[in-house]
Scaffold this motif. Sequence first.
Motif, PDB file in Angstrom:
ATOM      1  N   THR A  73     -12.288   5.181  -3.496  1.00 34.68           N
ATOM      2  CA  THR A  73     -11.807   5.604  -2.207  1.00 34.68           C
ATOM      3  C   THR A  73     -13.019   5.378  -1.184  1.00 34.68           C
ATOM      4  O   THR A  73     -12.810   4.617   0.048  1.00 34.68           O
ATOM      5  N   CYS A 119     -12.952   0.902  -0.325  1.00 27.30           N
ATOM      6  CA  CYS A 119     -11.547   0.660  -0.480  1.00 27.30           C
ATOM      7  C   CYS A 119     -10.850   1.215   0.630  1.00 27.30           C
ATOM      8  O   CYS A 119      -9.788   0.786   1.169  1.00 27.30           O
ATOM      9  N   HIS A 120     -11.104   2.480   0.972  1.00 28.43           N
ATOM     10  CA  HIS A 120     -10.542   3.385   2.048  1.00 28.43           C
ATOM     11  C   HIS A 120     -10.758   2.434   3.387  1.00 28.43           C
ATOM     12  O   HIS A 120      -9.778   2.355   3.908  1.00 28.43           O
ATOM     13  N   PHE A 135      -0.494   4.716  -0.621  1.00 26.09           N
ATOM     14  CA  PHE A 135      -1.561   5.135   0.023  1.00 26.09           C
ATOM     15  C   PHE A 135      -0.951   5.452   1.231  1.00 26.09           C
ATOM     16  O   PHE A 135      -1.677   6.149   2.224  1.00 26.09           O
ATOM     17  N   ILE A 139      -4.572   7.597   4.498  1.00 25.55           N
ATOM     18  CA  ILE A 139      -5.011   6.624   3.407  1.00 25.55           C
ATOM     19  C   ILE A 139      -5.985   7.523   2.569  1.00 25.55           C
ATOM     20  O   ILE A 139      -6.019   7.379   1.208  1.00 25.55           O
ATOM     21  N   ASN A 140      -7.219   8.210   3.089  1.00 24.87           N
ATOM     22  CA  ASN A 140      -8.117   8.896   2.374  1.00 24.87           C
ATOM     23  C   ASN A 140      -7.353   9.709   1.356  1.00 24.87           C
ATOM     24  O   ASN A 140      -7.824   9.795   0.357  1.00 24.87           O
ATOM     25  N   TRP A 198      -4.273   0.071  -7.970  1.00 22.35           N
ATOM     26  CA  TRP A 198      -5.864   0.296  -7.694  1.00 22.35           C
ATOM     27  C   TRP A 198      -6.361  -0.979  -8.150  1.00 22.35           C
ATOM     28  O   TRP A 198      -7.403  -1.668  -7.287  1.00 22.35           O
ATOM     29  N   SER A 227      -4.284   9.505  -5.763  1.00 23.39           N
ATOM     30  CA  SER A 227      -3.631   8.805  -6.606  1.00 23.39           C
ATOM     31  C   SER A 227      -4.783   8.289  -7.732  1.00 23.39           C
ATOM     32  O   SER A 227      -4.285   7.820  -9.044  1.00 23.39           O
ATOM     33  N   MET A 228      -5.964   8.345  -7.416  1.00 29.30           N
ATOM     34  CA  MET A 228      -7.155   7.722  -8.143  1.00 29.30           C
ATOM     35  C   MET A 228      -6.792   8.524  -9.657  1.00 29.30           C
ATOM     36  O   MET A 228      -7.314   8.153 -10.578  1.00 29.30           O
ATOM     37  N   MET A 255      -5.325   8.040  -1.420  1.00 29.12           N
ATOM     38  CA  MET A 255      -6.065   7.247  -2.489  1.00 29.12           C
ATOM     39  C   MET A 255      -6.780   8.190  -3.097  1.00 29.12           C
ATOM     40  O   MET A 255      -6.781   8.152  -4.434  1.00 29.12           O
ATOM     41  N   ASN A 256      -7.409   9.209  -2.846  1.00 30.90           N
ATOM     42  CA  ASN A 256      -8.127  10.353  -3.710  1.00 30.90           C
ATOM     43  C   ASN A 256      -7.084  11.009  -4.577  1.00 30.90           C
ATOM     44  O   ASN A 256      -7.452  11.258  -5.906  1.00 30.90           O
ATOM     45  N   TYR A 269       0.567  -1.154   0.058  1.00 32.73           N
ATOM     46  CA  TYR A 269      -0.201  -0.047  -0.001  1.00 32.73           C
ATOM     47  C   TYR A 269       0.924   1.200   0.014  1.00 32.73           C
ATOM     48  O   TYR A 269       0.223   2.297   0.425  1.00 32.73           O
TER      49      TYR A 269
END
Length: 238
Positions: A148, A191-192, A45, A115-116, A136, A122-123, A119-120, A42
């Motif tokens: 996320t 996923c978050h 993230f 993490i939140n 992902w 990298s998305m 994730m946002n 991870y």
Amino acid sequence: MGLRGSSACVKYLLFIFNLIFVITGVIILSVGAVIQGVYYKYEHFLDNRFFSAPALLIAVGTIVLIISFFGCCGAVKENHCMILTFSALLGVIFILELAAGIAGYVLEDAAVEVINKRMNDSMVHYRDSPEITIVWDSIQKEFSCCGTNNITDWGVVYKNESLPDSCCASFLHTQYSCNVTMAEEHHIRSCHVAVQESVIANAVTLGGVGVGIAFIQLLGIILSCCLAKSIRKHYESV
């Protein structure tokens, strides 16, 4: 002349403790390596804080295996200097393990926000970065999750109702691509939340192992100090 009575008992207890000490070193090293491996899955993230605690455990485990030599030799040879050296090194290890354990528990609180956000961030690169795409897809397949927080997060990437194929329960679509309207096909888990639960579980394990074994080492410090004191008294009386 060797030690007598209770002093001899402390000597053999310390020797037995050193065998346990070697085992704890292997445990610390193994736990640190396993959690480090999990966190690397991870890494997109997480930030560097999450890798420092398991790295510290790996280093401590390695040091533990090395300094156990001083304890074993000092106990067998009744060497006052080696036992004091061993006791001092145990004190350093005790502090480092407490630090790693506390860091593990601190990471538990930091996980949600870090993490939140990551994730946002990298998305949005899902379609233009092969590395992010692999990460992902791997996460969504492993945890049966999508987005996320939910499937609507992918609207930022696709600008329509499309979803990555890894969001769908079946990856054998031949006629249709995965999309929001396929209610019975796509994953609904966040996923978050999934990654957060995994990271926190490992952080708690990290903290528990660090703090728990640190207090086992404390017993070794007490035993080694008692033996060093007994040896000193013995030779002063000779």
